[in-house]
Scaffold this motif. Structure first.
Motif, PDB file in Angstrom:
ATOM      1  N   SER A  43       1.188  -1.011  -0.003  1.00  0.00           N
ATOM      2  CA  SER A  43       0.578   0.227   0.000  1.00  0.00           C
ATOM      3  C   SER A  43       0.733   0.928  -0.145  1.00  0.00           C
ATOM      4  CB  SER A  43      -1.536   0.306   1.351  1.00  0.00           C
ATOM      5  OG  SER A  43      -1.830  -1.159   1.124  1.00  0.00           O
ATOM      6  N   GLY A  44       2.078   1.345   0.642  1.00  0.00           N
ATOM      7  CA  GLY A  44       2.787   2.074   1.149  1.00  0.00           C
ATOM      8  C   GLY A  44       3.545   2.589  -0.367  1.00  0.00           C
ATOM      9  N   ILE A  45       4.433   1.468  -1.334  1.00  0.00           N
ATOM     10  CA  ILE A  45       5.012   1.835  -2.069  1.00  0.00           C
ATOM     11  C   ILE A  45       3.837   2.093  -3.331  1.00  0.00           C
ATOM     12  CG2 ILE A  45       6.447   0.376  -3.964  1.00  0.00           C
ATOM     13  CD1 ILE A  45       7.059  -0.992  -1.677  1.00  0.00           C
ATOM     14  N   GLY A  46       2.569   1.326  -3.315  1.00  0.00           N
ATOM     15  CA  GLY A  46       1.841   1.301  -4.273  1.00  0.00           C
ATOM     16  C   GLY A  46       1.034   2.772  -4.412  1.00  0.00           C
ATOM     17  N   GLY A  47       0.572   3.017  -3.566  1.00  0.00           N
ATOM     18  CA  GLY A  47       0.784   4.926  -3.237  1.00  0.00           C
ATOM     19  C   GLY A  47       1.204   5.894  -3.913  1.00  0.00           C
ATOM     20  N   ASN A  48       2.871   5.189  -3.288  1.00  0.00           N
ATOM     21  CA  ASN A  48       3.344   6.415  -4.106  1.00  0.00           C
ATOM     22  C   ASN A  48       3.453   6.086  -5.366  1.00  0.00           C
ATOM     23  OD1 ASN A  48       4.353   7.730  -2.018  1.00  0.00           O
ATOM     24  ND2 ASN A  48       6.669   5.963  -1.212  1.00  0.00           N
ATOM     25  N   VAL A  49       3.168   5.287  -6.081  1.00  0.00           N
ATOM     26  CA  VAL A  49       3.364   4.774  -7.556  1.00  0.00           C
ATOM     27  C   VAL A  49       2.115   4.998  -7.996  1.00  0.00           C
ATOM     28  CG1 VAL A  49       3.658   2.753  -9.663  1.00  0.00           C
ATOM     29  CG2 VAL A  49       4.763   2.633  -7.762  1.00  0.00           C
ATOM     30  N   ILE A  50       1.378   5.453  -7.626  1.00  0.00           N
ATOM     31  CA  ILE A  50      -0.046   6.181  -8.336  1.00  0.00           C
ATOM     32  C   ILE A  50       0.514   7.983  -8.210  1.00  0.00           C
ATOM     33  CG2 ILE A  50      -2.125   6.623  -7.713  1.00  0.00           C
ATOM     34  CD1 ILE A  50      -2.886   3.703  -6.716  1.00  0.00           C
ATOM     35  N   SER A  51       0.936   8.348  -7.254  1.00  0.00           N
ATOM     36  CA  SER A  51       1.389   9.182  -6.820  1.00  0.00           C
ATOM     37  C   SER A  51       2.130   9.965  -7.824  1.00  0.00           C
ATOM     38  CB  SER A  51       1.711  10.314  -5.362  1.00  0.00           C
ATOM     39  OG  SER A  51       2.250  11.490  -5.243  1.00  0.00           O
ATOM     40  N   ILE A  52       3.562   9.697  -8.176  1.00  0.00           N
ATOM     41  CA  ILE A  52       4.017   9.970  -9.083  1.00  0.00           C
ATOM     42  C   ILE A  52       3.528   9.628 -10.595  1.00  0.00           C
ATOM     43  CG2 ILE A  52       6.537   9.692  -7.789  1.00  0.00           C
ATOM     44  CD1 ILE A  52       7.208   7.085  -9.999  1.00  0.00           C
ATOM     45  N   LEU A  53       2.367   8.363 -11.025  1.00  0.00           N
ATOM     46  CA  LEU A  53       1.610   9.122 -12.264  1.00  0.00           C
ATOM     47  C   LEU A  53       1.266   9.880 -11.916  1.00  0.00           C
ATOM     48  CD1 LEU A  53       1.289   4.520 -12.418  1.00  0.00           C
ATOM     49  CD2 LEU A  53       3.096   6.007 -13.638  1.00  0.00           C
ATOM     50  N   TYR A  54       0.419  10.074 -11.463  1.00  0.00           N
ATOM     51  CA  TYR A  54      -0.477  11.315 -11.324  1.00  0.00           C
ATOM     52  C   TYR A  54       0.355  13.019 -11.672  1.00  0.00           C
ATOM     53  CZ  TYR A  54      -3.472  14.477  -9.513  1.00  0.00           C
ATOM     54  OH  TYR A  54      -4.550  16.140  -8.719  1.00  0.00           O
ATOM     55  N   GLU A  55       0.863  12.622 -10.608  1.00  0.00           N
ATOM     56  CA  GLU A  55       1.464  14.048 -10.944  1.00  0.00           C
ATOM     57  C   GLU A  55       2.924  13.956 -12.504  1.00  0.00           C
ATOM     58  OE1 GLU A  55       5.101  14.734  -7.464  1.00  0.00           O
ATOM     59  OE2 GLU A  55       3.113  13.567  -6.072  1.00  0.00           O
ATOM     60  N   LYS A  56       3.268  12.693 -12.673  1.00  0.00           N
ATOM     61  CA  LYS A  56       3.754  13.247 -14.340  1.00  0.00           C
ATOM     62  C   LYS A  56       2.742  13.276 -15.803  1.00  0.00           C
ATOM     63  CE  LYS A  56       7.214  11.549 -17.470  1.00  0.00           C
ATOM     64  NZ  LYS A  56       8.353  12.592 -17.384  1.00  0.00           N
ATOM     65  N   GLY A 115      -3.844   6.448  -3.656  1.00  0.00           N
ATOM     66  CA  GLY A 115      -3.256   5.049  -3.613  1.00  0.00           C
ATOM     67  C   GLY A 115      -3.847   3.816  -2.768  1.00  0.00           C
ATOM     68  N   GLY A 116      -2.834   4.023  -1.839  1.00  0.00           N
ATOM     69  CA  GLY A 116      -2.615   3.293  -0.424  1.00  0.00           C
ATOM     70  C   GLY A 116      -4.384   2.754  -0.292  1.00  0.00           C
ATOM     71  N   LEU A 117      -4.894   3.488  -0.413  1.00  0.00           N
ATOM     72  CA  LEU A 117      -6.246   2.974   0.073  1.00  0.00           C
ATOM     73  C   LEU A 117      -7.190   1.796  -0.806  1.00  0.00           C
ATOM     74  CD1 LEU A 117      -8.944   3.339   2.345  1.00  0.00           C
ATOM     75  CD2 LEU A 117      -9.557   4.910   0.725  1.00  0.00           C
ATOM     76  N   ILE A 118      -6.706   2.161  -1.659  1.00  0.00           N
ATOM     77  CA  ILE A 118      -7.214   0.897  -2.893  1.00  0.00           C
ATOM     78  C   ILE A 118      -6.262  -0.013  -2.898  1.00  0.00           C
ATOM     79  CG2 ILE A 118      -7.458   0.827  -5.666  1.00  0.00           C
ATOM     80  CD1 ILE A 118      -8.244   3.705  -5.870  1.00  0.00           C
ATOM     81  N   ILE A 119      -4.981  -0.049  -2.958  1.00  0.00           N
ATOM     82  CA  ILE A 119      -4.230  -0.991  -2.669  1.00  0.00           C
ATOM     83  C   ILE A 119      -4.300  -1.861  -1.931  1.00  0.00           C
ATOM     84  CG2 ILE A 119      -2.020  -1.983  -3.078  1.00  0.00           C
ATOM     85  CD1 ILE A 119      -2.190  -0.834  -5.681  1.00  0.00           C
ATOM     86  N   GLY A 120      -4.365  -1.261  -0.138  1.00  0.00           N
ATOM     87  CA  GLY A 120      -5.122  -2.001   1.177  1.00  0.00           C
ATOM     88  C   GLY A 120      -6.013  -2.697   0.764  1.00  0.00           C
ATOM     89  N   MET A 121      -6.493  -2.458   0.034  1.00  0.00           N
ATOM     90  CA  MET A 121      -7.959  -2.879  -0.143  1.00  0.00           C
ATOM     91  C   MET A 121      -8.488  -4.375  -1.129  1.00  0.00           C
ATOM     92  SD  MET A 121     -10.646   0.143  -0.313  1.00  0.00           S
ATOM     93  CE  MET A 121     -12.688  -0.759  -0.194  1.00  0.00           C
TER      94      MET A 121
END
Length: 218
Positions: A106-119, A193-199
């Protein structure tokens, strides 16, 4: 013996000492914060989530290191309280490995979603914190609560969820997401992103482990 007597509290909170993966993660986060204090901005600058550094310098390790860094003591405490209490429940329920997968992915996946969003929106932000992992744990609580109701754990069974546990879990999710948007300088993309990955991860654990998952006792 009354449920909420002194012995009950000892047994209830003593369970968290068996969640050794959660305890180790809390210790690691605290140690990282001590190092941040000792080394000033050096460790933070080297490990924070920075979209430019990830894509342009191939510093993919930041997806992991950023989850162990915090801005100040209040930031650390808020995340560690969530990790301790929610993480303890999850680890006792799904086991040590299952909990580690939910939290770390969740932590790593949330960060992946974050950088993709920012990109995608050409943003360049700088963020740190374990919040993505904590949000993932909240998502896991919601999924596991729904599963416990679907498999019809009797309300009078030891450790069975209360009849409104699912609604309480849903409320917590909505409250945390709403509070994130209400504050400034919050990386909501990483949170959601972390919430979704955790679910997703907890749903897969339900499919794999099935009835081996223990009911959460709240």
């Amino acid at each position: 013996m009354a449920k909420y007597d002194q012995q009950w509290y000892r047994n209830f909170y003593g369970r968290y000492l068996t969640a050794f993966v959660m305890l180790m993660l809390v210790i690691v986060n605290v140690l990282f914060f001590i190092c941040q204090i000792m080394y000033g901005d050096l460790l933070t600058d080297k490990g924070a989530l920075d979209t430019y550094s990830v894509f342009s310098k191939d510093e993919w390790y930041r997806l992991i290191t950023a989850t162990f860094l915090h801005a100040d003591i209040s930031h650390l405490l808020s995340n560690m309280v969530g990790l301790f209490f929610i993480g303890g429940l999850i680890e006792i329920s799904v086991g040590h490995l299952g909990f580690a997968l939910v939290y770390l992915l969740s932590g790593i996946g949330g960060n992946v979603i974050s950088i993709l969003y920012e990109k995608m929106f050409m943003l360049d932000r700088y963020s740190i914190g374990a919040s993505g992992g904590v949000y993932g744990l909240v998502g896991a609580v919601l999924v596991l609560s729904i599963y416990e109701k679907i498999r019809k754990v009797p309300d009078n069974e030891v450790g069975a969820p209360s009849s409104n546990l699912v609604y309480r879990g849903a409320f917590v999710v909505l409250f945390m997401v709403a509070s994130g948007f209400a504050q400034q300088n919050i990386n909501n993309a990483a949170h959601i992103g972390g919430l979704i990955i955790g679910m997703i991860v907890s749903f897969l654990l339900v499919l794999i482990k099935g009835k081996k998952i223990k009911p959460m006792e709240l």
